[in-house]
Design an enzyme around this catalytic site. Sequence first.
Site, PDB file in Angstrom:
ATOM      1  N   ASP A  52      28.733 -24.304  43.418  1.00 17.95           N
ATOM      2  CA  ASP A  52      27.941 -24.247  42.191  1.00 17.95           C
ATOM      3  C   ASP A  52      26.516 -24.710  42.515  1.00 17.95           C
ATOM      4  O   ASP A  52      25.518 -24.065  42.157  1.00 17.95           O
ATOM      5  CB  ASP A  52      28.597 -25.182  41.162  1.00 17.95           C
ATOM      6  CG  ASP A  52      28.034 -25.012  39.767  1.00 17.95           C
ATOM      7  OD1 ASP A  52      27.181 -24.132  39.577  1.00 17.95           O
ATOM      8  OD2 ASP A  52      28.431 -25.774  38.873  1.00 17.95           O
ATOM      9  N   ASP A  66      22.951 -22.158  43.433  1.00 21.36           N
ATOM     10  CA  ASP A  66      21.711 -22.263  42.648  1.00 21.36           C
ATOM     11  C   ASP A  66      20.530 -22.669  43.537  1.00 21.36           C
ATOM     12  O   ASP A  66      19.414 -22.162  43.369  1.00 21.36           O
ATOM     13  CB  ASP A  66      21.864 -23.259  41.499  1.00 21.36           C
ATOM     14  CG  ASP A  66      22.446 -22.602  40.253  1.00 21.36           C
ATOM     15  OD1 ASP A  66      22.872 -21.431  40.359  1.00 21.36           O
ATOM     16  OD2 ASP A  66      22.490 -23.243  39.192  1.00 21.36           O
ATOM     17  N   ASP A  68      26.016 -32.327  52.600  1.00 18.54           N
ATOM     18  CA  ASP A  68      24.678 -32.934  52.482  1.00 18.54           C
ATOM     19  C   ASP A  68      23.733 -32.327  53.514  1.00 18.54           C
ATOM     20  O   ASP A  68      22.568 -32.015  53.231  1.00 18.54           O
ATOM     21  CB  ASP A  68      24.746 -34.464  52.612  1.00 18.54           C
ATOM     22  CG  ASP A  68      25.760 -34.930  53.652  1.00 18.54           C
ATOM     23  OD1 ASP A  68      26.537 -34.098  54.150  1.00 18.54           O
ATOM     24  OD2 ASP A  68      25.755 -36.132  53.982  1.00 18.54           O
ATOM     25  N   TYR A  70      36.629 -28.896  38.968  1.00 16.50           N
ATOM     26  CA  TYR A  70      36.394 -28.369  37.621  1.00 16.50           C
ATOM     27  C   TYR A  70      37.700 -28.046  36.899  1.00 16.50           C
ATOM     28  O   TYR A  70      37.719 -27.872  35.683  1.00 16.50           O
ATOM     29  CB  TYR A  70      35.527 -27.098  37.667  1.00 16.50           C
ATOM     30  CG  TYR A  70      34.097 -27.319  38.114  1.00 16.50           C
ATOM     31  CD1 TYR A  70      33.579 -28.595  38.250  1.00 16.50           C
ATOM     32  CD2 TYR A  70      33.277 -26.246  38.385  1.00 16.50           C
ATOM     33  CE1 TYR A  70      32.271 -28.786  38.669  1.00 16.50           C
ATOM     34  CE2 TYR A  70      31.968 -26.430  38.801  1.00 16.50           C
ATOM     35  CZ  TYR A  70      31.470 -27.701  38.936  1.00 16.50           C
ATOM     36  OH  TYR A  70      30.184 -27.892  39.338  1.00 16.50           O
ATOM     37  N   LYS A 121      33.078 -31.708  52.948  1.00 16.16           N
ATOM     38  CA  LYS A 121      32.710 -33.117  53.096  1.00 16.16           C
ATOM     39  C   LYS A 121      33.904 -33.792  53.786  1.00 16.16           C
ATOM     40  O   LYS A 121      34.511 -34.742  53.265  1.00 16.16           O
ATOM     41  CB  LYS A 121      32.419 -33.699  51.698  1.00 16.16           C
ATOM     42  CG  LYS A 121      31.840 -35.093  51.710  1.00 16.16           C
ATOM     43  CD  LYS A 121      30.396 -35.154  52.173  1.00 16.16           C
ATOM     44  CE  LYS A 121      29.885 -36.582  52.156  1.00 16.16           C
ATOM     45  NZ  LYS A 121      28.583 -36.748  52.835  1.00 16.16           N
TER      46      LYS A 121
END
Length: 358
Positions: free
Chosen positions: A246, A250, A222, A139, A190
């Site tokens: 992020d 959520d 994942d 980001y 990852k």
Amino acid sequence: MNDAPRIVLLPGDGIGPEIVAAARRLLEELGDYRFNEQLMGGCSIDEHGVALTEDVLAACRESDAVLLGAVGGPKWDTTDPDAPRPEQGLLGLRKGMGLYANLRPVRPSPALVSASPLRPEVIANTDLLVVRELTGGIYFGQSGRDGDTAHDTCEYSVDEVERIARAAFDAARHRAEGRGGDARVTSVDKANVLETSRLWREVVTQVGDANPDVQLEHLLVDNAAMQLVSRPSDFDTIVTENLFGDILSDESAMLTGSLGMLPSASLGADGAPGLFEPVHGSAPDIAGQGVANPLATFLSAAMMLRHGLGQADRAGRIEAAVDAVLGRGLRTPDLATAGESTVGTDEITDAVLVEIGQ
Ligand code: NAD
């Protein structure tokens, strides 16, 4: 000299003043705190023309902790790019207070497990914390376009990974202090594909070696996304980088199914004040009606006591009181299912205060 902790209260807009006033009553019942109430968000735009003044930021930086309600509302919605916006206050606080770790616990109250989209036997006993890195990663990396291609760059430095890893190990230890048992951290990356993830894993492992009292495991993102919905109760503290955090925070938030119950914390450097706030917004549709659910703010105050002020015992008392009140069947309108009778902000606050006093 009064050395009681200094707490800046930023009630904000909409239901913010109602839920923060209720949390203040709770804190006053629990102990001695010095409160400093300030304007931030739309109310500050009305008074000063900006969402966050230098004076308010300075007061926050000089405090021991900041408790925020929520900001925003239709009154300040604008398409004019030059007009001040309430969210600028939140961004200004995050930057000005150097907040780099976001903590979101997910602990559905036993009485509310039926609100979860998961089966009760899957969600039961879930008590986890997502620690998300807030200031680095994709980001904030270089991004751009070249003809018909676009790129976003993900970068992490050793220092950035080290400080978020330390925040996660500390948080896991604080949680274990309150409830007993082992402190555990699951680091999510990852590393089979991304170089930043391989650096992440290396550094988190080193921080883990320096914290042998906390168990550490690594999980690919994942796999973590799947495990969170298939066996959420097996997790304790999850630490991950900005983009993965992020999404996973959520996903975790949805596990409870009750927006009015979710607290959060944003932490900065060791010893610097943190910012504690409910996940929900300012709910302008119900502001001023006396029906706002203050429980996410109470649980944010509990996080403030545990992670910001070193008062894990009092934090546990708030959480137990909230569970007890829900267990007795009290519901604000947002928590009630069809046919259930409801109570307002004052009644549920009174009931929590009675539990705390016992
Ligand atoms: P919201 O979270 O304010 O409301 C969504 C729905 O949930 C509404 O129906 C509301 O009544 C209900 N709700 C939320 N919190 C509740 C509570 N404590 N008790 C009872 N019901 C509750 O989200 P929104 O409607 O998308 O946004 C409203 C305003 O809040 C916007 O201006 C938005 O920008 C702002 N906002 C602020 C923050 C923040 O301050 N951190 C976060 C999200 C949204």
